[in-house]
Design an enzyme around this catalytic site. Structure first.
Site, PDB file in Angstrom:
ATOM      1  N   MET A   1      -9.653  -8.694   2.370  1.00  0.00           N
ATOM      2  CA  MET A   1      -9.460  -7.574   3.280  1.00  0.00           C
ATOM      3  C   MET A   1     -10.214  -6.344   2.777  1.00  0.00           C
ATOM      4  SD  MET A   1      -5.982  -6.209   5.131  1.00  0.00           S
ATOM      5  CE  MET A   1      -5.091  -5.796   3.646  1.00  0.00           C
ATOM      6  N   SER A   2      -9.683  -5.646   1.800  1.00  0.00           N
ATOM      7  CA  SER A   2     -10.303  -4.386   1.384  1.00  0.00           C
ATOM      8  C   SER A   2     -11.696  -4.610   0.808  1.00  0.00           C
ATOM      9  CB  SER A   2      -9.416  -3.652   0.373  1.00  0.00           C
ATOM     10  OG  SER A   2      -9.157  -4.466  -0.756  1.00  0.00           O
TER      11      SER A   2
ATOM     12  N   HIS B   1       1.020 -11.645  -1.761  1.00  0.00           N
ATOM     13  CA  HIS B   1      -0.314 -11.377  -2.282  1.00  0.00           C
ATOM     14  C   HIS B   1      -0.426 -11.977  -3.684  1.00  0.00           C
ATOM     15  CE1 HIS B   1       2.130  -7.942  -3.678  1.00  0.00           C
ATOM     16  NE2 HIS B   1       1.243  -7.742  -4.629  1.00  0.00           N
TER      17      HIS B   1
ATOM     18  N   GLY C   1      -6.158  -9.169  -3.533  1.00  0.00           N
ATOM     19  CA  GLY C   1      -6.880  -8.893  -4.766  1.00  0.00           C
ATOM     20  C   GLY C   1      -7.910  -9.934  -5.155  1.00  0.00           C
TER      21      GLY C   1
ATOM     22  N   HIS D   1       5.480 -15.455   2.129  1.00  0.00           N
ATOM     23  CA  HIS D   1       5.633 -14.824   0.817  1.00  0.00           C
ATOM     24  C   HIS D   1       6.595 -15.595  -0.083  1.00  0.00           C
ATOM     25  CE1 HIS D   1       4.511 -11.652   3.751  1.00  0.00           C
ATOM     26  NE2 HIS D   1       3.629 -11.389   2.812  1.00  0.00           N
TER      27      HIS D   1
END
Length: 200
Positions: free
Chosen positions: A179-180, A125, A159, A105
Site C-alpha cells: 500500500m504505502s 499486518h 510493511g 487478522h
C-alpha cells in the site's frame, strides 16, 4: 506465481492520487485493489469506472473495495470486502462476482472467510507499518499459521518491502499487497522491479 498487488490509499499518496494510480497501472502489478475510504459511494463509483477504463488499457485487473453495487455498475467482477460485509452478503449477490476476498487478522477470521465462500484472503499486518503506527506486526509465524489454516490463496499485507517480500513468500503466501510503498513511490515501476527481482 507469486503476485504483487497494489492496495490504494489516498492518505499515503504524496501527489495527485489519480496520477499516481496511472503510474502504478503503467508499471504493471498483478492487480490494483481500489481502496478509498475518503470517498462516498457515488464518488467511489465514478473513480472505479475511471480505473476500470485504465484497466482495459493496461491489462492490470482492478479489484473493487466494499461497494458491491458500484462494482457491478462499472463492470468490475472482483470485489474485496471487510469481513463484516462479507458475512452479511447474500449468496445471490456473491454470485455476481468471479472473485471475492476479505481481510483477516486471526485464524478464526480466516476460517470465517473460507466458510463464506471467498476465493482469497488478505492477512495482516505482517510487519510494522506507518499505516498502523504504534502497532507491532503480527509476524511471519502468524502468516504461516493462516496459510496452513485454510485452503485459499493468502496475500500478506503490512510493511512489505523488497527486503522482506521473499520471507513472506517462504511463509506460504501466494502474494503480497503493497500500500504505502506504491502510494508514496516516485517510481512505481522501479519498486515493482525490485519486488519481483527479490522473489526470483
Amino acid at each position: 506465481m507469486f503476485k504483487i498487488i497494489c492496495v490504494t490509499d489516498r492518505g499515503s499518496c504524496r501527489g495527485d492520487f489519480e496520477t499516481q494510480l496511472s503510474r502504478i497501472a503503467a508499471a504493471g502489478p498483478d492487480g490494483i485493489l481500489l481502496r478509498d475510504k475518503q470517498s462516498d459511494e457515488a464518488a467511489y463509483a465514478a473513480l472505479l469506472c475511471r480505473m476500470q477504463a485504465l484497466s482495459r488499457q493496461t491489462g492490470v485487473p482492478v479489484i473493487a473495495h466494499s461497494f458491491s453495487a458500484a462494482a457491478r455498475r462499472c463492470g468490475v467482477t472482483a470485489l474485496h470486502l471487510p469481513l463484516p460485509l462479507l458475512t452479511a452478503m447474500p449468496d445471490a449477490e456473491k454470485a455476481a462476482f468471479s472473485q471475492i476476498g476479505a481481510s483477516c487478522h486471526s485464524v478464526s477470521d480466516a476460517e470465517t472467510v473460507y466458510r463464506c465462500g471467498a476465493s482469497y484472503l488478505v492477512a495482516g499486518h505482517i510487519f510494522a507499518t506507518d499505516c498502523k503506527k504504534g502497532l507491532p506486526g503480527r509476524g511471519l509465524d502468524f502468516l504461516h499459521e493462516i496459510c496452513r489454516a485454510v485452503p485459499l490463496p493468502v496475500y500478506a499485507i503490512g510493511g512489505i518491502t523488497p527486503k522482506t517480500v521473499s520471507a513472506v513468500r517462504d511463509a506460504g503466501a501466494s502474494g503480497a499487497c503493497i500500500m504505502s510503498g506504491f502510494m508514496a513511490s516516485p517510481d512505481p515501476a522501479a519498486l515493482l522491479t525490485q519486488l519481483r527481482e527479490a522473489i526470483l
